[in-house]
Design a protein around this motif. Structure first.
Motif, PDB file in Angstrom:
ATOM      1  N   ARG A   1       2.511   1.660  -3.399  1.00 37.08           N
ATOM      2  CA  ARG A   1       1.550   2.006  -4.449  1.00 37.08           C
ATOM      3  C   ARG A   1       1.123   3.476  -4.315  1.00 37.08           C
ATOM      4  NH1 ARG A   1      -0.934  -1.292  -8.002  1.00 37.08           N
ATOM      5  NH2 ARG A   1      -0.418  -3.193  -6.880  1.00 37.08           N
ATOM      6  N   ARG A   2       0.868   3.935  -3.071  1.00 39.67           N
ATOM      7  CA  ARG A   2       0.488   5.336  -2.857  1.00 39.67           C
ATOM      8  C   ARG A   2       1.603   6.277  -3.314  1.00 39.67           C
ATOM      9  NH1 ARG A   2      -3.103   8.583  -3.630  1.00 39.67           N
ATOM     10  NH2 ARG A   2      -4.396   6.771  -3.164  1.00 39.67           N
ATOM     11  N   ARG A   3       2.863   5.864  -3.076  1.00 38.88           N
ATOM     12  CA  ARG A   3       3.999   6.702  -3.481  1.00 38.88           C
ATOM     13  C   ARG A   3       4.029   6.854  -4.998  1.00 38.88           C
ATOM     14  NH1 ARG A   3       9.842   4.955  -1.640  1.00 38.88           N
ATOM     15  NH2 ARG A   3      10.857   6.522  -2.916  1.00 38.88           N
TER      16      ARG A   3
ATOM     17  N   GLY B   1       2.656  13.300   1.426  1.00 44.58           N
ATOM     18  CA  GLY B   1       1.882  12.888   0.259  1.00 44.58           C
ATOM     19  C   GLY B   1       1.541  14.064  -0.644  1.00 44.58           C
TER      20      GLY B   1
ATOM     21  N   ASP C   1       1.295   9.214  -5.969  1.00 48.69           N
ATOM     22  CA  ASP C   1       1.658  10.606  -5.646  1.00 48.69           C
ATOM     23  C   ASP C   1       2.625  11.166  -6.693  1.00 48.69           C
ATOM     24  OD1 ASP C   1       0.016  10.815  -3.483  1.00 48.69           O
ATOM     25  OD2 ASP C   1       1.556  10.449  -1.981  1.00 48.69           O
TER      26      ASP C   1
ATOM     27  N   LEU D   1       0.834  -1.214   0.000  1.00 48.78           N
ATOM     28  CA  LEU D   1       0.000   0.000   0.000  1.00 48.78           C
ATOM     29  C   LEU D   1       0.862   1.255   0.000  1.00 48.78           C
ATOM     30  CD1 LEU D   1      -2.878  -0.896   2.479  1.00 48.78           C
ATOM     31  CD2 LEU D   1      -3.117  -0.327   0.073  1.00 48.78           C
TER      32      LEU D   1
END
Ligand SMILES: [Zn+2]
Ligand SMILES: [Zn+2]
Length: 374
Positions: free
Chosen positions: A23-25, A96, A28, A20
């Motif tokens: 993937r968020r990185r 983020g 972003d 997670l």
């Protein structure tokens, strides 16, 4: 030795967390790439060629974004060169894109008074929501006059559009400044929570009910001018609808509810149109009777509802129009919504043998009736 190796091996949950995070990185970083192109697009005339009123408008429709997300993307793209430390913090996964968007908006607002170094440390320590608040404080601290001017401008944007639809419904749209909005929500939000058993209303329906409850005083303090004949109140065939200020004619069921605790300013006419009862907020239930009812019931009597007496009406189990008395044993407290459900909503509320109130939903018929009319 084997046990020690197992203890060090990452668990499924560890792997899930790491996936997670990574993937968020990636998302972003993609957002930053999108923001750069969005800023280039805003600086071009490409959006005008398509007949859009602004680049934000073009992004809203063609990239399926909210106006806020589109504004954030353009702001980040435009300000990125001035935010090297914040940009690096996103690349390193320390903050983020949501932080970066707030940072860009703050840099835009503060111009040469913007101190990225101070704020990027705050961004690393706080959630995007908390950081958003911190940046508002920072903007006020750097320039209270500008901050006040922006808030005054928000007040100037206020509007409340009311238009009556052809069926008599009132359409509402509008905008309040943050302070006005907070005052509104402070009153509305507690009334818009779910109340009582079997509350299947969605949020927008609860908001609407809360607004009506707020304006009607919860059913106990309404000052609505109503004109109705007794025939209408009794729902006799051939009776006209009742008349109410600011409304198209209303049904006998609604008048039955409004007359139930008689807290309306009402004019009742008999069939010869002679005024037989003018009550200026005259109540069938006396003030001492109402206090005794409040003390006995404590709140709305609908199962699991806790609306206080001040927001509840005195409901006659047998309506006074049908000869029911206004003695305590024929009265119960019902809040605005549950009173509506009992009168117009076709629910029944009855006292069980043990004194508890039982609710009976309206009958739902499926298919044709089992027998024809007599
Ligand atoms: Zn009632
Ligand atoms: Zn209730």
């Amino acid at each position: 030795m084997l046990a020690a190796q197992d203890a060090c091996a990452p668990s499924d949950n560890d792997l899930l967390r790491e996936r997670l995070f990574q993937r968020r990185r990636v998302i972003d970083l993609q957002e930053i790439a999108f923001a750069r192109e969005a800023a280039d697009f805003a600086a071009s005339d490409a959006w005008e060629e398509d007949g859009s009123v602004s680049a934000v408008d073009w992004l809203r429709f063609n990239c399926h974004m909210t106006a806020g997300a589109a504004c954030n993307a353009i702001a980040v793209g435009e300000m990125l060169e001035q935010l090297p430390e914040s940009h690096q913090a996103v690349v390193d996964g320390e903050i983020g894109f949501a932080h970066l968007a707030t940072m860009a908006r703050t840099a835009e607002a503060l111009d040469d008074r913007f101190d990225e170094r101070v704020l990027v440390e705050k961004a690393k320590e706080n959630s995007p929501g908390k950081f958003f608040y911190i940046c508002h404080h920072a903007r006020h601290a750097f320039d209270p006059k500008q901050f006040a001017a922006e808030q005054a401008e928000q007040v100037e944007q206020r509007r409340l559009k009311l238009s009556t639809w052809i069926d008599g419904s009132l359409l509402i749209s509008g905008q309040l400044d943050p302070v006005g909005g907070a005052a509104f929500l402070t009153k509305l939000a507690p009334l818009a929570r779910r109340s009582g058993a079997l509350d299947y209303r969605d949020q927008e329906q609860r908001n609407a009910d809360a607004l009506v409850e707020l304006c009607s005083g919860g059913g106990s303090q309404a000052q609505i001018q109503v004109t109705s004949s007794l025939e209408t109140l009794l729902a006799l065939a051939g009776a006209p609808a009742a008349e109410m200020e600011h409304s198209l004619p209303v049904s006998s069921k609604t008048i039955e509810r409004l007359a139930c605790d008689s807290s309306i300013a009402r004019v009742l006419l008999n069939s010869e149109s002679t005024v037989i009862d003018v009550g200026r907020s005259k109540r069938v239930v006396s003030e001492p009777g109402r206090r005794a009812l409040a003390a006995r019931d404590g709140s709305c009597r609908w199962p699991e509802c806790d609306r206080p007496p001040s927001r509840s009406a005195a409901h006659h189990l047998v309506h006074w129009i049908h000869g029911g008395s206004s003695d305590l044993d024929n009265l119960i407290l019902l809040c605005h919504r549950h009173h509506w459900m009992v009168h117009e909503g076709k629910w029944q509320i009855v006292r069980g043998e043990d004194g508890r109130m039982l609710t009976i939903p309206p009958m739902v018929h499926f298919g044709p009736p089992s027998r024809g009319p007599d």
